[in-house]
Scaffold this active site. Structure first.
Site, PDB file in Angstrom:
ATOM      1  N   GLN A   1       0.801  -1.217   0.000  1.00 60.39           N
ATOM      2  CA  GLN A   1       0.000   0.000   0.000  1.00 60.39           C
ATOM      3  C   GLN A   1       0.842   1.279   0.000  1.00 60.39           C
ATOM      4  O   GLN A   1       0.555   2.216  -0.730  1.00 60.39           O
ATOM      5  CB  GLN A   1      -0.952  -0.014   1.195  1.00 60.39           C
ATOM      6  CG  GLN A   1      -2.101   0.931   1.057  1.00 60.39           C
ATOM      7  CD  GLN A   1      -3.200   0.597   2.048  1.00 60.39           C
ATOM      8  OE1 GLN A   1      -3.185   1.057   3.183  1.00 60.39           O
ATOM      9  NE2 GLN A   1      -4.154  -0.210   1.623  1.00 60.39           N
TER      10      GLN A   1
ATOM     11  N   TYR B   1       5.835   0.583   3.846  1.00 58.70           N
ATOM     12  CA  TYR B   1       5.474  -0.786   4.242  1.00 58.70           C
ATOM     13  C   TYR B   1       6.296  -1.837   3.499  1.00 58.70           C
ATOM     14  O   TYR B   1       6.318  -3.004   3.893  1.00 58.70           O
ATOM     15  CB  TYR B   1       3.994  -1.045   3.992  1.00 58.70           C
ATOM     16  CG  TYR B   1       3.039  -0.083   4.650  1.00 58.70           C
ATOM     17  CD1 TYR B   1       3.471   0.825   5.616  1.00 58.70           C
ATOM     18  CD2 TYR B   1       1.695  -0.087   4.312  1.00 58.70           C
ATOM     19  CE1 TYR B   1       2.588   1.715   6.212  1.00 58.70           C
ATOM     20  CE2 TYR B   1       0.801   0.797   4.913  1.00 58.70           C
ATOM     21  CZ  TYR B   1       1.252   1.693   5.861  1.00 58.70           C
ATOM     22  OH  TYR B   1       0.376   2.575   6.450  1.00 58.70           O
TER      23      TYR B   1
ATOM     24  N   HIS C   1       4.289   7.459   6.644  1.00 59.17           N
ATOM     25  CA  HIS C   1       3.674   7.473   5.322  1.00 59.17           C
ATOM     26  C   HIS C   1       4.376   8.406   4.347  1.00 59.17           C
ATOM     27  O   HIS C   1       3.828   8.723   3.296  1.00 59.17           O
ATOM     28  CB  HIS C   1       2.196   7.878   5.410  1.00 59.17           C
ATOM     29  CG  HIS C   1       1.352   6.894   6.136  1.00 59.17           C
ATOM     30  ND1 HIS C   1       1.228   6.902   7.512  1.00 59.17           N
ATOM     31  CD2 HIS C   1       0.605   5.851   5.698  1.00 59.17           C
ATOM     32  CE1 HIS C   1       0.432   5.913   7.885  1.00 59.17           C
ATOM     33  NE2 HIS C   1       0.039   5.267   6.798  1.00 59.17           N
TER      34      HIS C   1
END
Length: 807
Positions: free
Chosen positions: A551, A555, A596
């Site tokens: 995603q 990750y 992120h």
């Protein structure tokens, strides 16, 4: 027929089986097990005497592996543990001579057919592809995916190998792929040591297979230790099948069939494997076979002795419960064979293994001896000019079992010492050395990539086509159209990942496509990055074209071990006999927050040699790269720009056909004063900065490498540098990260150093991860202001009077 005969002869037509036939099968099984034990004993001796570097062997696991081999059929796959030599011998995947050739790391073609001398013993692989990269008929052979040493690492790939059978059985659109599956009837066999079941990837794979309900058969070889650490420190309850009881299926819920059997009980092992694999193959249910009470007679490896950490009682128990000894006792008690018959089998086995070892060793030396003689003769030819070189030739001649390293050390030393003494004899030595370098590259360095007929650089370059009717759309719509066209074109394409299916991924690149192409082709997964990658590797090894989605780029770190240890090294470690063209799709750069917004590009560059690393600046470029990769046969990571999905781009008329070549840099804006190289999201910032710099009288040439692996194969960067003489790298990675890699490529590989008239610079993110919020991004990653002022500062350094200091 004896009670046990039914299961021991499971691959034979039992209606016509006589006792003598049964006896012959059992004795042959014993012979394979005993030969394997002798190979272990002799292999250890070869390491300890210095002929081989290191060894791990399958002693103590022979009998269960013979039983497992009986259930293994053509078309099946193995993803195993580095103690499966008996299984390899029993299935014909390996001969004992090949086993020893691998122990000696013989790189001669054909000697070690599994890795070309690149992996240590017990790392097996079968030939999936030909020299040109075309596929073999995988339904006609017993398939073995290339082993890796990292404990538990084989589990991720195992999930994909088994999942392929489910797709082949349930997706009739794949029926045309006759060389890859027979209606999905293939079982993927996995093996692992009991201690390695403590690894996270084991539990991730066990859970994934239970969810997916795939024909995966995992055998756990349990000898109660992990090197010196006993089971009480390894596993809750000291028993992995007890831990996994909750996975047992019942009448209401899907799950596993779990079996437990003693590793020295030959007839019980044959029975369990026949039953378990029949369930797995026919019902597509994962099975777990926990093989207990195994031993390890020679200890963990050649690096130490197990007498150091096992008690006398344990050692006595191991001697009494050795699986070969127990099978021998059973054969005598059951009157299957006499003492004399068994002794004769053992005598012949010892001779056979010893002869195989001698052949393998002699062939290894014989491949080097001509080179040894050539160097001795060539160096002796120099002696008339330099008598002192006689010592080098004499020392090499006195080395009875010289290996190639010693031969080349002698040759290079003679070349160095004769530098100031040119002669025809020296020229001859140099010519020999250069010719051998080509051969040694093939032996030790080739096949980082498949480099076959479907390699990315063999794919036709087709330009994007636009006309007056071309629409401006969100970037995500270009990706969606690209995926739609390709899924309609190629039934082998499948995609899976977190939130990919039902909602069409978090940024809508797959929006609506699951409804159109079905859940078998576009699939949601759980949060399990390692086995998402393994799912991709296994499917790709079986002829499909998987897109494995992670995603966010951050990750990908969760799966980096699988990508680096397994996928990136696959072509190299098999010397090109296996491939897995997985496309890893992810997104990154310029979001906000510690978890992120990472750009760990240097991690990928350091870990993924053997894969392509694509860093498109927008979604049109990403689509063109996907179009190339969908038609090619090598693995890649594609990192889409997180802040680009809703930016407007022009939709190509041929959105599913146009291709972008990998490794070809593009000049986005021409300039004369400075060369700026960047990629991904920061390119837009560089372009914005260039506008203000132009007002200040500074002309910037902006280059997008498009891919980092490979990097700028046509030297666009150094050509630009020859014009501007100044270089800046703008990068979102940490200081000294990907920017250092880019500098090395331009300054060293492309010889751009000679074009510089000032210090090259890098502008990167700070050493920490970016904090949350727009302000955190501004003060942590390169901004337009940073770019403008860095470039202006470089111009000031070159011409202070024309460009006075800003601050």
């Amino acid at each position: 027929m004896m009670h046990d005969e039914k299961f021991i002869t499971n691959s034979i037509d039992r209606s016509e089986l006589s006792f003598n036939d049964f006896k012959s099968i059992v004795i042959n099984d014993y012979k394979i097990a005993f030969e394997s034990r002798q190979a272990s004993v002799l292999g250890r001796r070869e390491v300890l005497t210095g002929k081989a570097k290191f060894g791990i062997f399958g002693d103590g696991k022979e009998v269960p592996q013979v039983a497992m081999a009986k259930a293994f059929k053509n078309g099946d796959w193995r993803s195993g543990y580095y103690r499966d030599q008996t299984f390899a011998f029993a299935t014909g995947i390996s001969t004992i001579k090949e086993f020893f050739a691998q122990l000696y790391a013989n790189p001669t073609n054909g000697a070690d057919p599994f890795s070309g001398g690149r992996q240590m013993n017990c790392h097996f692989a079968t030939k999936s592809i030909n020299e040109d990269g075309s596929w073999n008929d995988l339904t006609q052979i017993k398939n073995c995916s290339s082993d890796i040493s990292p404990t538990g690492g084989q589990m991720a790939r195992l999930v994909g190998l088994a999942y392929a059978s489910k797709l082949f059985r349930n997706n009739k659109e794949l029926d045309y792929l006759k060389n890859f599956s027979v209606h999905g009837n293939e079982v993927a066999f996995g093996t692992i040591g009991n201690a390695s079941t403590s690894e996270g990837v084991f539990f991730e794979a066990i859970n994934a297979a239970g969810v997916l309900q795939i024909p995966m058969a995992i055998s756990i070889w349990d000898d109660a230790y992990g090197i010196s650490v006993p089971a009480k420190y390894q596993t809750t309850k000291e028993d992995i099948s007890e831990v996994l009881k909750g996975f047992q299926r019942d009448s209401k819920q899907l799950g596993y069939e779990i079996y437990k059997v003693k590793g020295w009980d030959y007839p019980a092992l044959c029975e369990v494997y026949e039953k378990a694999i029949a369930v797995c193959r026919e019902e597509h249910v994962p099975v777990l076979i926990h093989v207990t009470e195994l031993t390890q007679p020679q200890g963990h490896s050649t690096s130490g002795s197990h007498e150091r950490y096992k008690s006398k009682d344990r050692l006595t128990w191991e001697n009494e419960h050795d699986c070969i000894l127990k099978m021998r006792e059973w054969m005598l008690d059951s009157a299957v064979a006499t003492e004399e018959e068994i002794a004769e089998v053992e005598k012949k086995a010892k001779i056979f293994v010893r002869n195989a070892q001698k052949e393998a060793w002699n062939e290894f030396l014989d491949s080097i001896k001509p080179e040894q003689k050539q160097v001795i003769d060539l160096v002796n030819g120099l002696v008339k000019h330099q008598p002192e070189l006689a010592k080098i030739a004499a020392q090499l001649a006195a080395t009875a079992d010289a290996q190639r390293r010693e031969v080349f050390t002698s040759a290079r030393k003679a070349i160095r010492l004769s530098t100031k003494f040119p002669s025809p004899e020296r020229d001859e030595l140099l010519q020999w050395y250069k010719a051998q370098n080509t051969l040694n590259y093939e032996r030790y360095n080739s096949k980082l990539h498949t480099d076959g007929k479907d390699a990315p650089d063999q794919i036709e370059i087709i330009n994007a086509v636009y006309d007056d009717q071309s629409k401006m759309v969100d970037g995500r719509e270009i990706l969606n159209a690209c995926f739609n066209k390709n899924f309609a074109r190629d039934q082998r394409l499948v995609a899976f990942g977190e939130d990919l299916g039902n909602i069409g991924d978090v940024n809508q690149g797959f929006a609506g496509l699951q409804a159109k192409y079905g859940e078998l082709r576009i699939t949601d997964t759980g949060i399990r990055e390692m086995t998402i990658m393994g799912q991709g590797i296994g499917l790709a090894m079986r002829g499909l074209k998987p897109i494995a989605e992670i995603q966010y780029l951050d990750y990908l770190i969760f799966a980096l071990n699988v990508l680096s240890d397994d996928l990136a090294s696959l072509s190299y470690r098999t010397k090109g006999i296996q491939k897995a063209p997985v496309i890893v799709r992810t997104r990154g750069h310029r979001l906000e927050g510690v978890w992120h917004s990472g750009s760990p590009i240097s991690m990928l560059l350091g870990s993924l040699r053997g894969m392509h690393l694509c860093v498109p600046r927008n979604m049109t470029q990403a689509a063109g790269m996907y179009n190339t990769l969908f038609r090619a046969d090598e693995p890649a990571v594609v990192i889409e720009c997180l802040n680009g999905y809703r930016l407007k781009e022009s939709l190509p008329n041929n959105v599913g056909e146009f291709t972008i070549p990998l490794g070809i840099a593009e000049v986005l804006e021409s300039g004369n004063d400075i060369t700026v190289v960047s990629y991904g999201s920061t390119l837009r910032l560089v372009q914005e900065a260039a506008e203000e710099l132009a007002v200040m009288g500074i002309s910037v040439e902006i280059i997008d490498p498009q891919t980092l692996l490979p990097f700028d194969k046509t030297n666009v960067c150094s050509s630009s540098l020859a014009k501007t003489n100044k270089l800046l790298i703008v990068d979102e990675d940490v200081p000294g990260g990907a920017s250092s890699y880019i500098l090395q490529k331009i300054l060293e590989d492309q010889k751009g150093y000679f074009s510089l008239d000032g210090q090259p610079k890098t502008l990167t993110a700070k050493a920490h991860r970016p904090p949350f919020g727009s302000d955190g991004d501004y003060f942590s990653k390169p901004s337009v202001d940073d770019i403008i002022e860095t470039i202006y500062g470089m111009m000031h350094d070159a011409n202070p009077s024309k460009y006075p200091s800003i601050y």
